[in-house]
Design an enzyme around this catalytic site. Structure first.
Site, short mmCIF file in Angstrom:
data_model
loop_
_atom_site.label_atom_id
_atom_site.label_comp_id
_atom_site.label_asym_id
_atom_site.label_seq_id
_atom_site.Cartn_x
_atom_site.Cartn_y
_atom_site.Cartn_z
N GLY A 87 38.98 39.90 44.50
CA GLY A 87 40.18 40.14 43.72
C GLY A 87 41.43 39.94 44.56
N CYS A 88 42.57 39.77 43.89
CA CYS A 88 43.82 39.47 44.59
C CYS A 88 44.34 40.68 45.37
CB CYS A 88 44.87 38.97 43.61
SG CYS A 88 45.09 40.00 42.14
N TYR A 89 44.44 41.83 44.71
CA TYR A 89 44.83 43.05 45.43
C TYR A 89 43.86 43.32 46.57
CZ TYR A 89 48.29 44.89 42.04
OH TYR A 89 49.39 45.11 41.26
N THR A 90 42.59 43.08 46.28
CA THR A 90 41.55 43.38 47.26
C THR A 90 41.69 42.53 48.51
OG1 THR A 90 40.15 43.71 45.33
CG2 THR A 90 39.08 43.74 47.47
N CYS B 68 44.33 41.05 49.77
CA CYS B 68 45.49 41.44 50.56
C CYS B 68 45.26 42.78 51.25
CB CYS B 68 46.72 41.50 49.66
SG CYS B 68 48.28 41.40 50.57
#
Length: 346
Positions: free
Chosen positions: A149-152, A154
Site C-alpha cells: 500500500g501507499c501509506y505502508t 512510505c
C-alpha cells in the site's frame, strides 16, 4: 518482449502502470482490462494517451488473459484478485496484485480489517510482499507479488532501518500520515468532491485504517517481535503525494552520525531511496511524478524520541512504480528500467 495484461487499467494506478510501461523498452501491453469501459478506446478515456495507445478496453477475464501474456497486473479493489486467481492461472503467468488480497499473512486479520472473506487463502503463504528494497531476493522467484500500500510503503521505508537495528522501541511508534486525494481512487465519492476537499484537511480512518496491520506486520518481521502502532491518516487538498511523520522512543542515546550511518547501511546503494542531508525535511513536491522516496530523521534529545520522515508519490512509488519495479525484478531487468523519471517541478 514481455507480454503484459493490466486489469483495472482505467483507475488512477492502472493508467500510471500504462504510462510507465509505454516507456519500458522490453514490454508489450496486449490487454487493457476495464470493467467500466469495455470496448471503448483507451485514449478516449485518457486523452493523454492519444496516438500512444490505440487499443480498446477489454473486460477483466483473467482466465482468458492468462493465455495471452506473461504477467498480469491487477490494479483492482480488494477481493477481486483473490476471487479469480487459481492454480491454472498461476501455472501460466505471474501476477502483480496492487490490492491488499495477499499482503497480510494472517487470514483472520485480513478479513477483520477489510470486512470481506478471503476467497483464495491457499495462495497467501507463497505470495511475496513486494517492497523491493527489503524483499527483492524473494520477489525474483515469486508467482504472486503483493504490491504494498501507499501509506505502508512510505511508513515502512521511513522507519525500517531503526526497527531493524533495534534503536527504537517497537511498541512506541506513532505514524502521522497525509495523502493527496488520488489515494482514494477514481470512483465518484461525495467526500472526495472538489468542494468537500478544497481548503480543508481532515483525519480519517482513525484507529481503523486498513494499512495499520500491514505496517505492523512488516515492521514486526524487521523487529523480530510484535509491533503495535498508532496510525492516523489525513486527507489534504492536493492530487498526489504522501508525507509521513513518525515518532518513536529511542532505546538509548544516539548521535546524528550514528543514526545516519544506519540509514546509509540500508539505503546507501538504493537507487530510489534518497536519504536527505541533515536538517532537510522531505516534501511531496520533490518526489512528485517519480518513483523516488525521500527520507530523513531528527533526534529530539529533550524527549528521548526520534522523528522519522518520508515522502513519495502515492500513485508511483506507492502503487504503479513499485509494481513496475517488482516487474523488473521478476523478469531480470534493471530495477529502474522505465522508472528513471526525474521528479516534476513545479
Amino acid at each position: 518482449m514481455v507480454k503484459v495484461g493490466i486489469i483495472g487499467s482505467t483507475g488512477y494506478a492502472g493508467v500510471e502502470i500504462v504510462r510507465l510501461l509505454t516507456q519500458h523498452k522490453d514490454v508489450e501491453i496486449v490487454w487493457f482490462g476495464s470493467r467500466s469501459y469495455v470496448e471503448e478506446k483507451y485514449s478516449n478515456v485518457f486523452r493523454n494517451m492519444f496516438n500512444i495507445v490505440n487499443a480498446e478496453c477489454l473486460d477483466d477475464n483473467m482466465e482468458e488473459l492468462a493465455d495471452q501474456v506473461d504477467v498480469i497486473f491487477t490494479a483492482t479493489p480488494q477481493g477481486f484478485c483473490g476471487s479469480v486467481v487459481n492454480e491454472g492461472i498461476l501455472n501460466k503467468v505471474k501476477i502483480i496484485d496492487l490490492s491488499a488480497d495477499f499482503r497480510i499473512k494472517d487470514v483472520e486479520t485480513y478479513e477483520k480489517w477489510y470486512g470481506i472473506k478471503h476467497q483464495s487463502p491457499q495462495f497467501i503463504d507463497e505470495a511475496v510482499y513486494g517492497l523491493c528494497e527489503i524483499n527483492r531476493d524473494k520477489i525474483k522467484d515469486a508467482r504472486i507479488v503483493a504490491n504494498p500500500g501507499c501509506y505502508t510503503t512510505c511508513s515502512i521505508l521511513s522507519i525500517y532501518p531503526l526497527v531493524k537495528e533495534g534503536l527504537i522501541e517497537p511498541k512506541s511508534i506513532i505514524v502521522d500520515a497525509k495523502s493527496g486525494t488520488s489515494g482514494a481512487g477514481r470512483g465518484a465519492k461525495v467526500p472526495n468532491l472538489f468542494c468537500e476537499v478544497n481548503e480543508n484537511i481532515k483525519a480519517y480512518g482513525v484507529t481503523t485504517h486498513r494499512h495499520t496491520p500491514e505496517i505492523e506486520e512488516q515492521l514486526g518481521y524487521a523487529a523480530g517481535e510484535e509491533v503495535m502502532i498508532n496510525f492516523t491518516p489525513h486527507l489534504v487538498p492536493m492530487q498526489r503525494g504522501i508525507l509521513v511523520t513518525a515518532y518513536a522512543d529511542l532505546k538509548k542515546k544516539v548521535t546524528y552520525e550514528e543514526v545516519k550511518a544506519v540509514y546509509d547501511k540500508y539505503y546507501g546503494n538504493e537507487y530510489f531511496i534518497r536519504v536527505l542531508d541533515k536538517d532537510v525535511c522531505p516534501e511531496t513536491r520533490w518526489v512528485e511524478g517519480s518513483n523516488f522516496v525521500d527520507v530523513n530523521f531528527k533526534i529530539d534529545e529533550r524527549t528521548g524520541r526520534i522523528i522519522m520522515m518520508g515522502a513519495l508519490d502515492n500513485l508511483i512509488k506507492g502503487a504503479a512504480g513499485a509494481a513496475v519495479q517488482n516487474f523488473n525484478i521478476l523478469f531480470g531487468f534493471e530495477e529502474n528500467e522505465g522508472l528513471k523519471q526525474v521528479p516534476m517541478f513545479p
